[in-house]
Design a protein around this motif. Structure first.
Motif, short mmCIF file in Angstrom:
data_model
loop_
_atom_site.label_atom_id
_atom_site.label_comp_id
_atom_site.label_asym_id
_atom_site.label_seq_id
_atom_site.Cartn_x
_atom_site.Cartn_y
_atom_site.Cartn_z
N UNK A 346 10.32 -4.97 -0.16
CA UNK A 346 10.11 -6.40 -0.31
C UNK A 346 10.33 -6.85 -1.74
N UNK A 347 10.15 -8.14 -1.99
CA UNK A 347 10.21 -8.63 -3.36
C UNK A 347 9.14 -7.91 -4.18
N UNK A 348 9.44 -7.55 -5.42
CA UNK A 348 8.44 -6.78 -6.18
C UNK A 348 7.21 -7.62 -6.53
N UNK A 349 6.06 -6.94 -6.54
CA UNK A 349 4.86 -7.57 -7.10
C UNK A 349 4.89 -7.35 -8.60
N UNK A 350 4.43 -8.34 -9.36
CA UNK A 350 4.20 -8.11 -10.77
C UNK A 350 3.06 -8.98 -11.24
N UNK A 351 2.53 -8.60 -12.40
CA UNK A 351 1.26 -9.15 -12.88
C UNK A 351 1.25 -10.68 -12.93
N UNK A 352 2.29 -11.28 -13.54
CA UNK A 352 2.28 -12.74 -13.69
C UNK A 352 2.29 -13.41 -12.33
#
Ligand SMILES: [Zn+2]
Length: 875
Positions: A346-352
């Motif tokens: 899937x679309x990556x998770x990232x902190x922001x």
């Protein structure tokens, strides 16, 4: 020495980070020329707090290795004191166990004491509140800064330490990934750090964390512990796996308990997660300022450098990853693939992004939960540290995701479900029994764990699952659809590739293809009604592996099998020797003493005080002659002789005979013994091949009268050793791995044991990589014209067909009834054969020792170890 040599890979080129260059400096942080020698260290012989070397070695032996009880220790010391008295007096070793413990406690080298802090629930509390709301939780931790500083200064890591992030290329487009600092993650973090010019010239150091709950059991119950370990990403991956001081227990996290009826309450679960993150943030906080302002520290090579820290990868299993990432169980911590769409990335998770989501849906926690898989009020500990993103830091976990998860919990169980669903109960049970017997009767092999009861044991460990991977495939052939076998073969290929200690574009492409094959063939479990979907987070995680190797290098150095193996030293053994009452305090004291002893050993070793054996050392100091030092390195010369770091030809393997033969025989009596009346002719034709190599006529075609004469005596051996470069295994020095090949008429239980080996007879591009299989009948050597020829007489097994079996992907080989005498230099290594079982069920009294004599056809097993998977051609 005869070597099987392949041309070396082209020399690598390295591109280092341009700003974080790890420049040498003085202890004040002023840069010095790169050619300056390291500042001198104290090299005096000082055994403080021990009286002398025997006292230190005694303390180390009884405390660390033998784990002697206090009572036994007192008795041992008393006996020693009495003996000394009889011999005319002298100093005692130690007065008693207290004296010995106190001496260990007094070691000053790299002392990082354990401290405690408390965390309490902050919400409203009433008289009826459960205990987890009213009582504080105690967390035990070492100072992370001090532990990091000590590891950075460990001279043992000299030569096994990367000072700078880098990119390695073996060709214009061919990047190589190996240790953590060779990955994209280290480079890109270094770029972020280097935005601040005051960091230029600093050394990038990435603490790697790993956490894993573990249970210790006794008959009266069990205790649970939750240790947090720390390593440093600059240490090479193989060292992290093997060196006892490369992964240090940093903390024991609290494990909150609630009365069973409250366990599942959301409030309690949320508190557990908050407690977890608060604790880790507090534990790592001593490193925080050094994440923006470099600090001067001594490095493994003895030089000072300015060190800048960056939180590195976090090793954890899936339940802990859910905690860490603040996600809903069933979702992926690294991407936004919905639980029902876990087939693809899937679309990556990232902190922001997670922060934006939390802000945008602050009033709709249900929406956050259902649509994004985000838990609203858990803030990852990483948010309190610069540049740290928990979604990025979570690494693949081969042990839980691939070995225990996808292979054992999924595929092996699904096969069983299939067999019970598609057969009458009685027949299904008979089939399962036969599968067990097929597994139980595979021939022996060095390092192969036996399953005498088949796979029916209750307590599965990771090692059991790894062992089953080696022998499972041939056992199910014929009882399940071919596509199911192909599916498991694809997963095995993926697993064995994922475990390589170094990767290039070609291995990553092979991984991608294996995963595609796995996904394509997996549907057979849907078609046969075993599964309705594959919404399995552990299986989903495989789609992230290739990308994560590019980010972090080989996953070998980051697997949770590292933390699991550390439990033995940090938790299980200290727990066993505690009184079990308030055990943790005693365990921490044991841990402390173990670390002190280890650091003392490093320091004494660095000063050259631990050379040779203790008796030899002392007698030399006293000027006493006549005590010969035992040759500790006997038999290890193959390791020394191999230059794996040189840029010349890379040695792939050496097969050698031992120094002593079993017996010496005349030509005639050996010929009789082997039932080989033409032995003399065989040797003469062998000599033709050796002496006239490249001649148009091969030895077996040459007129016998033209062959060199031979009638001398022959040395006969029962074993040979094969040493080969296999860094993906837990190998010996320099990545070398050694195994013993046997050919004996009567092994332990009275059965003959004749091992099988891979023999290089042609070119890599030929069928089966130019190899054949030989079953060793005898190892022998003889002299002709002053040259000794080490050989083996083998029964040949030749490949069936021109390509591997399309179902298992393994080559099939059959004995063709011929024998050959070959030079030992053609032997690549031992190999494992498993019978092609066909329609026949294995009789109950069948012994595995008969297996190699009982089948017409065998699978050449690619899955015994990673080196076999790499060596045996798959096309
Ligand atoms: Zn994902």
């Amino acid at each position: 020495m005869h070597r099987h040599v392949k041309p070396a890979a082209p020399r690598s080129t390295f591109h280092y980070h341009p700003h974080l260059t790890a420049r040498k400096c003085d202890s004040e942080g002023n840069y010095i020329p790169s050619t300056s020698p390291p500042p001198p260290r104290d090299n005096s012989e000082d055994w403080t707090p021990f009286a002398d070397r025997p006292s230190f070695e005694f303390a180390e032996l009884v405390f660390e290795k033998m784990e002697t009880s206090a009572g036994d220790l007192d008795r041992l010391l008393k006996i020693y004191a009495a003996k000394t008295l009889l011999d005319g007096g002298g100093d005692r070793l130690f007065d008693n166990h207290d004296d010995l413990y106190a001496t260990i406690d007094a070691i000053q080298h790299g002392d990082v004491p354990w401290k405690t802090f408390r965390v309490s629930y902050r919400g409203p509390v009433t008289a009826d509140s459960p205990s987890w709301q009213t009582e504080p939780f105690v967390i035990h931790a070492r100072d992370a800064y001090a532990v990091a500083k000590q590891m950075i200064g460990n001279p043992d890591f000299d030569g096994k330490w990367d000072y700078r992030p880098f990119e390695e290329y073996t060709g214009p487009e061919n990047r190589r990934w190996c240790n953590l600092m060779s990955g994209q993650w280290a480079m890109s973090k270094a770029d972020e750090i280097a935005c601040d010019p005051q960091t230029h010239g600093a050394m990038f150091v990435a603490p790697v964390l790993g956490a894993d709950k573990t249970v210790v059991s006794v008959q009266t119950g069990h205790s649970e512990f939750h240790p947090l370990y720390m390593s440093l990403g600059n240490i090479h991956g193989d060292v992290r796996r093997a060196h006892r001081d490369a992964v240090i227990p940093l903390a024991f996290l609290a494990i909150p308990k609630a009365p069973r009826e409250h366990e599942d309450e959301e409030q309690f679960r949320r508190f557990c997660k908050q407690l977890y993150h608060t604790s880790i943030a507090k534990i790592m906080s001593p490193l925080k300022s050094a994440m923006t302002t470099p600090e001067v520290m001594r490095c493994p090579d003895g030089h000072f450098r300015r060190v800048i820290f960056q939180l590195g990868p976090f090793i954890a299993d899936y339940p802990e990853q859910v905690y860490l990432a603040g996600i809903v169980s069933g979702w992926c911590p690294k991407c936004l693939a919905r639980p029902s769409e876990l087939d693809a990335i899937g679309e990556p998770r990232f902190r922001q992004h997670t922060e934006q989501l939390k802000n945008a849906y602050r009033d709709q926690p249900g929406h956050l939960w259902d649509t994004w898989g985000v838990v609203d009020d858990v803030t990852p500990f990483t948010d309190q540290f610069p540049r740290a993103d928990i979604h990025e830091m979570i690494t693949p976990d081969i042990l839980h995701q691939l070995v225990k998860g996808t292979f054992k919990d999924h595929l092996v169980s699904w096969v069983e479900v299939y067999i019970y669903a598609h057969n009458e109960p009685k027949e299904a049970k008979a089939i399962m029994d036969d599968i067990d017997r097929r597994i139980a009767v595979v021939p022996g092999f060095p390092g192969l764990r036996r399953f005498p009861e088949g796979r029916n044991f209750k307590q599965w460990t990771g090692n059991d699952s790894k062992a089953l991977m080696k022998v499972f495939l041939p056992a199910i052939v014929g009882y399940v659809p071919d596509q199911m076998v192909q599916c498991i073969a694809a997963l095995l290929d993926f697993s064995y590739l994922a475990r390589r200690s170094a990767h290039e574009s070609s291995t990553l492409t092979a991984m991608t293809k294996a995963l595609e094959r796995f996904h394509a063939t997996r549907v057979i479990f849907e078609m046969t009604g075993v599964r309705s979907d594959f919404a399995l987070p552990r299986q989903h995680s495989l789609v992230h592996y290739v990308q994560n190797i590019q980010r972090f290098g080989s996953l070998n150095g980051l697997c949770s099998s590292i933390t699991e193996s550390k439990h033995i030293r940090a938790v299980k053994r200290p727990w066993r020797r505690s009184s079990k009452y308030k055990a943790l305090d005693q365990m921490l004291r044991t841990n402390s003493r173990l670390l002190k002893l280890a650091n003392a050993r490093i320091e004494f070793g660095r000063r050259g005080m631990l050379k040779g054996d203790v008796l030899h050392y002392v007698s030399k100091q006293l000027g006493v002659d006549g005590l010969d030092e035992e040759d500790e390195n006997e038999g290890d010369d193959a390791f020394d002789a191999i230059d794996i770091h040189g840029n010349a030809d890379v040695v792939q393997s050496i097969t050698e005979l031992p120094r002593r033969q079993a017996y010496v025989s005349s030509l005639q009596s050996l010929a009789r013994e082997l039932g080989q009346p033409d032995l003399q002719d065989i040797i003469r034709r062998f000599l033709w091949d050796q002496l006239y190599h490249g001649d148009d006529i091969a030895g077996d075609q040459a007129p016998i009268d033209a062959c060199p004469p031979f009638s001398g005596s022959i040395r006969v051996y029962r074993t040979a050793t094969s040493t080969f470069y296999a860094p993906s295994e837990l190998a010996g020095p320099g990545g070398m791995h050694r195994e013993i090949i046997r050919s004996v008429a009567s092994w332990y239980d009275g059965y003959q044991r004749r091992d099988t080996v891979l023999i290089q007879t042609g070119d890599d591009g030929d069928r089966m990589g130019g190899m054949l299989v030989g079953r060793i009948q005898v190892f022998l050597s003889f002299v002709h014209d002053d040259e000794r020829y080490p050989c083996t007489l083998v029964d040949w097994l030749i490949p069936c067909g021109n390509r591997p079996d399309p179902v298992t992907g393994m080559w099939k080989v059959s004995p063709d009834g011929t024998r050959g005498l070959i030079h030992l230099s053609s032997v690549v290594r031992a190999c494992h054969l498993i019978g092609v079982y066909g329609e026949t069920r294995i009789p109950r009294d069948f012994r595995f020792a008969y297996a190699l004599d009982s089948f017409d056809c065998f699978y050449l097993n690619r899955y015994t170890d990673y080196h076999a998977h790499e060596t045996i051609a798959s096309t």
